[in-house]
Structure formats: C-alpha cells, structure tokens
Design a protein around this motif. Sequence first.
Motif, short mmCIF file in Angstrom:
data_model
loop_
_atom_site.label_atom_id
_atom_site.label_comp_id
_atom_site.label_asym_id
_atom_site.label_seq_id
_atom_site.Cartn_x
_atom_site.Cartn_y
_atom_site.Cartn_z
N HIS A 51 -9.26 -5.78 -2.16
CA HIS A 51 -9.56 -7.01 -2.87
C HIS A 51 -8.33 -7.91 -2.81
CE1 HIS A 51 -7.60 -4.97 -6.33
NE2 HIS A 51 -7.33 -6.20 -6.74
N TYR A 52 -8.54 -9.18 -3.14
CA TYR A 52 -7.43 -10.13 -3.19
C TYR A 52 -7.72 -11.17 -4.26
CZ TYR A 52 -10.33 -13.38 -0.47
OH TYR A 52 -11.34 -14.20 -0.05
N HIS A 53 -6.71 -11.96 -4.56
CA HIS A 53 -6.82 -12.98 -5.60
C HIS A 53 -6.43 -14.34 -5.03
CE1 HIS A 53 -6.97 -9.52 -8.28
NE2 HIS A 53 -5.86 -9.09 -7.72
N GLU A 54 -7.03 -15.38 -5.55
CA GLU A 54 -6.67 -16.74 -5.15
C GLU A 54 -5.64 -17.36 -6.08
OE1 GLU A 54 -10.50 -18.64 -4.94
OE2 GLU A 54 -10.83 -17.93 -2.87
N LYS A 55 -5.57 -16.88 -7.34
CA LYS A 55 -4.68 -17.49 -8.33
C LYS A 55 -3.59 -16.56 -8.84
CE LYS A 55 -8.44 -20.39 -9.92
NZ LYS A 55 -9.54 -20.43 -10.86
N ALA A 103 -4.59 -9.23 0.68
CA ALA A 103 -5.55 -8.17 0.33
C ALA A 103 -4.79 -6.88 0.10
CB ALA A 103 -6.58 -8.00 1.44
N HIS A 104 -5.27 -6.08 -0.87
CA HIS A 104 -4.56 -4.85 -1.20
C HIS A 104 -5.54 -3.78 -1.65
CE1 HIS A 104 -4.47 -7.80 -4.49
NE2 HIS A 104 -4.61 -6.79 -5.33
N GLY A 105 -5.10 -2.54 -1.42
CA GLY A 105 -5.88 -1.38 -1.83
C GLY A 105 -5.03 -0.13 -1.68
N TYR A 106 -5.57 0.99 -2.13
CA TYR A 106 -4.81 2.23 -2.03
C TYR A 106 -5.72 3.44 -1.90
CZ TYR A 106 -5.70 2.91 -7.09
OH TYR A 106 -6.27 3.08 -8.31
N ARG A 107 -5.10 4.53 -1.41
CA ARG A 107 -5.73 5.85 -1.32
C ARG A 107 -4.85 6.83 -2.07
NH1 ARG A 107 -5.61 10.19 3.42
NH2 ARG A 107 -3.76 9.00 3.95
N VAL A 108 -5.46 7.66 -2.91
CA VAL A 108 -4.71 8.67 -3.65
C VAL A 108 -4.38 9.82 -2.70
CG1 VAL A 108 -4.72 10.27 -5.61
CG2 VAL A 108 -5.83 8.03 -5.81
N LEU A 109 -3.12 10.19 -2.67
CA LEU A 109 -2.64 11.27 -1.81
C LEU A 109 -2.41 12.54 -2.62
CD1 LEU A 109 0.04 9.25 0.21
CD2 LEU A 109 -2.30 9.80 0.90
N GLY A 110 -2.52 13.68 -1.98
CA GLY A 110 -2.23 14.95 -2.63
C GLY A 110 -3.41 15.50 -3.41
N SER A 111 -3.12 16.46 -4.27
CA SER A 111 -4.18 17.18 -4.98
C SER A 111 -4.22 16.86 -6.48
CB SER A 111 -3.99 18.69 -4.78
OG SER A 111 -2.73 19.09 -5.26
N THR A 112 -3.48 15.86 -6.90
CA THR A 112 -3.50 15.45 -8.30
C THR A 112 -3.90 13.98 -8.40
OG1 THR A 112 -1.16 14.86 -8.30
CG2 THR A 112 -1.72 17.11 -8.96
N PRO A 113 -4.47 13.57 -9.53
CA PRO A 113 -4.82 12.16 -9.71
C PRO A 113 -3.57 11.27 -9.67
CG PRO A 113 -5.91 13.51 -11.37
CD PRO A 113 -4.91 14.39 -10.67
N ALA A 114 -3.79 10.00 -9.40
CA ALA A 114 -2.71 9.02 -9.42
C ALA A 114 -3.02 7.98 -10.51
CB ALA A 114 -2.56 8.32 -8.07
N THR A 115 -1.98 7.61 -11.23
CA THR A 115 -2.10 6.59 -12.26
C THR A 115 -1.35 5.36 -11.79
OG1 THR A 115 -2.24 8.25 -14.00
CG2 THR A 115 -1.62 6.01 -14.67
N ARG A 133 -13.72 -9.36 -3.05
CA ARG A 133 -13.83 -8.02 -2.48
C ARG A 133 -13.96 -8.04 -0.96
NH1 ARG A 133 -12.52 -4.09 -5.94
NH2 ARG A 133 -13.09 -4.69 -8.03
N ILE A 134 -13.35 -7.04 -0.33
CA ILE A 134 -13.46 -6.78 1.11
C ILE A 134 -13.71 -5.28 1.24
CG2 ILE A 134 -12.27 -6.83 3.34
CD1 ILE A 134 -10.47 -9.04 2.21
N PRO A 135 -14.65 -4.84 2.06
CA PRO A 135 -14.89 -3.39 2.19
C PRO A 135 -13.65 -2.63 2.66
CG PRO A 135 -16.65 -4.66 3.24
CD PRO A 135 -15.58 -5.64 2.87
N TRP A 136 -13.53 -1.38 2.21
CA TRP A 136 -12.39 -0.54 2.56
C TRP A 136 -12.29 -0.32 4.07
CZ3 TRP A 136 -13.02 4.17 5.02
CH2 TRP A 136 -14.32 4.66 5.06
#
Length: 150
Positions: A51-55, A103-115, A133-136
């Motif tokens: 996703h990205y923002h205009e403002k 545009a920005h996004g992330y993937r959680v790495l490893g075996s524990t949740p990410a905050t 929104r933009i598809p992953w």
Amino acid sequence: MIEGVKVKELVKHCDDRGYFSELVRDDEQLLDRFGQASISMSYPGVIKAFHYHEKQDDLWFFPSGNAQVVLYDLRESTTKGQTDVYYMGEENPILLFIPKGVAHGYRVLGSTPATIIYFTTHSYHAANPDEKRIPWNDEEIGFDWNTQNR
C-alpha cells in the motif's frame, strides 16, 4: 536508497535491569508533523503488502520478531521504479522513514510473530482513508517474496 527514505539506527542503553532506547524525538526531523502511533502483530510467514499514501509519511519500527520490508518508489523522482529491501526487527533494530508515494509492505521472517509500531504524519480517517492498495504479487513491482538464500 530510494530518494527521501531515512534509516535511523537505534542505540540501546543496557544494564542489569534490561534496556532503554529512544525511538523518535521531535528534534530529529524524521517526521514533518505527528499524526498517529499504531501497533500491529502478524504471524510467521504473513505478507502484508503493498500500500502507499498520497498525504502521509510513515515511520516503522519492529520491536519483536523480524521482517523483510520492501519499498517501491511510485513517485516522479530520481528513484522512480526502484525497489529497496530492509531487514528489520530484533536482529536489526532500526527506524525506517517511508515517504508518501512509496509503496511498502513486509513479510514476517522466522518462526515467531512480528510486532510493528508505526508513526504517521496524519491520523487515519475511515471515511476517507489515505491508503491505496496494490496486490502483494503486483507484476509492475515484480518482487519475489520467496527466501533466496536457504
């Protein structure tokens, strides 16, 4: 590095009680203004993109877990069309400033949740959200979310 993106390495002050670290200060010029602070948790393997923002600008921090953060410059800039990847979290405690139009996004790495804790220059308005929104798996961005170095 994509034009306008800023990275701040954090300093941990440790002692026998634990640690203390400043995240963001008003004298650092990381945000033009302050709008909102939010926190979110995602489970291992989850991809939240894009996703990205205009403002609004975003400032991201992952205090627990680890994430692969992907930025893609949509703006008319010297880095238009450029993709940057950052590895953030417990193993690399940094703040990442993401300018509007990137545009920005992330993937959680490893075996524990990410905050993630994130700060924005404007508050969220449900009736008129500044969130496009933009598809992953968008073909223009063309990012391969698979782990490359197994």
